[in-house]
Design an enzyme around this catalytic site. Structure first.
Site, PDB file in Angstrom:
ATOM      1  N   GLY A 283       0.856  -1.176   0.000  1.00 18.76           N
ATOM      2  CA  GLY A 283       0.000   0.000   0.000  1.00 18.76           C
ATOM      3  C   GLY A 283       0.894   1.227   0.000  1.00 18.76           C
ATOM      4  O   GLY A 283       1.115   1.876  -1.031  1.00 18.76           O
ATOM      5  N   TYR A 324      -0.045   8.588  14.872  1.00 15.90           N
ATOM      6  CA  TYR A 324       1.167   7.745  14.924  1.00 15.90           C
ATOM      7  C   TYR A 324       2.405   8.534  15.347  1.00 15.90           C
ATOM      8  O   TYR A 324       3.507   8.001  15.269  1.00 15.90           O
ATOM      9  CB  TYR A 324       1.482   7.161  13.544  1.00 15.90           C
ATOM     10  CG  TYR A 324       0.400   6.331  12.908  1.00 15.90           C
ATOM     11  CD1 TYR A 324       0.043   5.084  13.430  1.00 15.90           C
ATOM     12  CD2 TYR A 324      -0.231   6.760  11.746  1.00 15.90           C
ATOM     13  CE1 TYR A 324      -0.917   4.312  12.802  1.00 15.90           C
ATOM     14  CE2 TYR A 324      -1.196   5.984  11.121  1.00 15.90           C
ATOM     15  CZ  TYR A 324      -1.530   4.754  11.661  1.00 15.90           C
ATOM     16  OH  TYR A 324      -2.469   3.993  11.035  1.00 15.90           O
ATOM     17  N   CYS A 349     -10.492  21.717  17.162  1.00 18.48           N
ATOM     18  CA  CYS A 349     -10.491  21.994  18.602  1.00 18.48           C
ATOM     19  C   CYS A 349      -9.991  20.803  19.398  1.00 18.48           C
ATOM     20  O   CYS A 349     -10.764  20.123  20.085  1.00 18.48           O
ATOM     21  CB  CYS A 349     -11.887  22.395  19.056  1.00 18.48           C
ATOM     22  SG  CYS A 349     -12.482  23.833  18.167  1.00 18.48           S
TER      23      CYS A 349
HETATM   24  C1  LIG Z   1      -2.491  -2.450   5.779  1.00 18.91           C
HETATM   25  C2  LIG Z   1      -2.321  -3.731   5.094  1.00 18.91           C
HETATM   26  C3  LIG Z   1      -1.512  -3.833   3.950  1.00 18.91           C
HETATM   27  C4  LIG Z   1      -0.738  -2.669   3.389  1.00 18.91           C
HETATM   28  O1  LIG Z   1       0.268  -2.250   4.251  1.00 18.91           O
HETATM   29  P1  LIG Z   1       1.363  -1.194   3.774  1.00 18.91           P
HETATM   30  O2  LIG Z   1       2.246  -1.033   4.938  1.00 18.91           O
HETATM   31  O3  LIG Z   1       0.644   0.046   3.409  1.00 18.91           O
HETATM   32  O4  LIG Z   1       2.062  -1.794   2.595  1.00 18.91           O
HETATM   33  C5  LIG Z   1      -1.424  -5.052   3.332  1.00 18.91           C
HETATM   34  N1  LIG Z   1      -2.097  -6.136   3.807  1.00 18.91           N
HETATM   35  C6  LIG Z   1      -2.874  -6.070   4.887  1.00 18.91           C
HETATM   36  C7  LIG Z   1      -3.589  -7.284   5.355  1.00 18.91           C
HETATM   37  C8  LIG Z   1      -3.020  -4.879   5.571  1.00 18.91           C
HETATM   38  O5  LIG Z   1      -3.800  -4.827   6.660  1.00 18.91           O
END
Ligand SMILES: *Cc1c(COP(=O)(O)O)cnc(C)c1O
Length: 427
Positions: A283, A324, A349
């Site tokens: 991701g 985070y 706020c």
């Molecule tokens: C969040 C998630 C991802 C993607 O994670 P990244 O760190 O953004 O690459 C992939 N697989 C699962 C099951 C996730 O929960």
């Protein structure tokens, strides 16, 4: 702009910051602020780098929609050949709407409802990653009701310690809510093999996010390979996929970016040891570096010996700093003469509403534009309406053109789901 040399990503041209061939101040003038601006070239570059590094490995890339599920980015990634990884019925809906075929979709997540499992099975997704015995049995039941056999992978908790920037992005340590405890996996796999309406098609892990070092992949996959070997020795030979999850890091500050050559070496080893096709669920790696959040400085003030830069974006637009404690580089769109040590804070706020704390930033006056870098992943996707703020617009830049891919919400959008005169009923 016409024949300008098109640079991938964000570049300073004369005195303004641009995304590829388009000046950020021009976008801000046309679309308003706050606005997310994405570079198509960066996304193409990351996708190509990853799939090229893995050229020698039988693999499928399933972009994790959770990082950013906006249609404009899904269209771009799908056109590159990406598949999809979804973790909710809503993401399944988005993926299908963007044109991903069911067999291009992996469905994961720790708490899927009966309805979500049923939708996934009826659509015919490639793989449902299950995380508990209860879920496996429910999947078998909904598959029977649908008259289908559901392809299932077991999400293994490899129980390895991982180094991440924040505890909230560790997902593969012992005692974590995710996955099946390592020493229960073989038994659950035997059950999956025995149940009539599921077929055990894969093993899965996702050990954490923003992983710069590759040991978690190395040690996690070793454990998956061991399970695969054990199952085969028992005559269970239906596995086709080994899903190594997401987690590859991007560079927000001084992190080491992951070594893709080394990553590919590990994956070649896993593919050879198992003969399975690898699934990756990146991701952040694909979209994290692709965007800036452009925000306008509304006010400056000092209070209690502290300097504040108050911007029109805050935790409602970009939650990562407050959720985070994440670092995002902040740069003025037009260079300023000097810098100032300040908190960059939003209009919400909440004292936890900030983009940066105690940071040496551009000494930007009210009206100036700031670009918050590294905002492509878990930025817009986490934007919310708290304080009845409208979620911002998203703009995609491709060369010297740009398009609004998500319009700014309106006030009407805020109240769309509310009933002015509720229908009272008795149960
Ligand atoms: C969040 C998630 C991802 C993607 O994670 P990244 O760190 O953004 O690459 C992939 N697989 C699962 C099951 C996730 O929960």
């Amino acid at each position: 702009m016409g024949t300008s040399v098109l640079m991938p990503g964000f570049v300073r041209t004369e005195e303004t910051l641009s995304c590829e061939g388009v000046a950020l101040d021009a976008i801000a003038r046309a679309v308003g602020t706050p606005v997310y601006v994405y570079s198509a070239a960066v996304i193409r570059d990351r996708y190509t780098r990853l799939t090229t590094a893995l050229a020698g490995v039988p693999h499928r890339i399933h972009y994790s929609l959770k990082a950013n599920s906006s249609r404009g980015l899904l269209d771009l990634l799908r056109s590159m050949g990406s598949n999809a990884d979804v973790v909710s019925g809503g993401e399944l809906f988005r993926a299908r709407r963007a044109g991903f075929k069911p067999e291009e979709i992996v469905f994961g997540g720790v708490g899927k409802t009966r309805e979500e499992l049923s939708d996934a099975v009826r659509e015919g997704v490639l793989l449902v990653n299950v995380e508990s015995e209860g879920e496996l049995r429910l999947l078998d039941e909904v598959a029977r009701e649908a008259g289908r056999v559901a392809p299932v992978a077991i999400r293994v908790n490899p129980e390895i310690s991982v180094e991440t920037a924040h505890a909230y992005i560790k997902t593969g340590e012992k005692g974590n809510k995710f996955g099946v405890p390592y020493d229960e996996v073989v038994e659950l796999a035997r059950l999956a093999h025995a149940l009539p309406n599921v077929t055990l098609a894969g093993l899965d892990m996702h050990v954490g996010s923003q992983l710069s070092h590759l040991q978690p992949y190395e040690r996690g996959t070793e454990r998956l390979v061991a399970i695969c070997t054990q199952l085969r020795s028992e005559g269970i030979d239906t596995l086709r996929y080994l899903d190594v999850g997401g987690g590859l890091a991007v560079r927000y500050d001084a992190e080491t970016p992951p070594d893709l050559t080394r990553f590919a070496e590990i994956m070649v080893g896993v593919a050879q040891a198992t003969g399975l096709q690898l699934i990756l669920e990146p991701g952040r790696f694909l979209v994290g570096d692709s965007a800036v959040l452009v925000t306008e400085v509304l006010y400056r003030k000092s209070s209690g010996g502290k300097e504040y830069v108050i911007t029109d974006a805050g935790m409602t637009e970009l939650l990562r700093p407050s959720h985070y404690n994440a670092y995002h580089r902040i740069e003025a769109v037009h260079e300023t003469a000097g810098t100032v040590k300040a908190d960059v804070v939003g209009p919400v706020c909440e004292s936890g509403d900030f983009l940066a704390l105690d940071r040496e930033v551009a000494d930007a006056a009210p009206g100036a534009l700031l670009a918050v870098h590294g905002a492509g992943a878990y930025g817009y996707a986490m934007a919310m309406n708290y304080n009845s703020r409208r979620r911002p617009a998203e703009v995609l830049v491709d060369g010297d053109r740009y398009a609004v891919i998500t319009r700014r919400e309106t006030y009407e959008d805020l109240v769309r789901a509310e009933r002015e005169s509720p229908d009272w009923e008795t149960a």
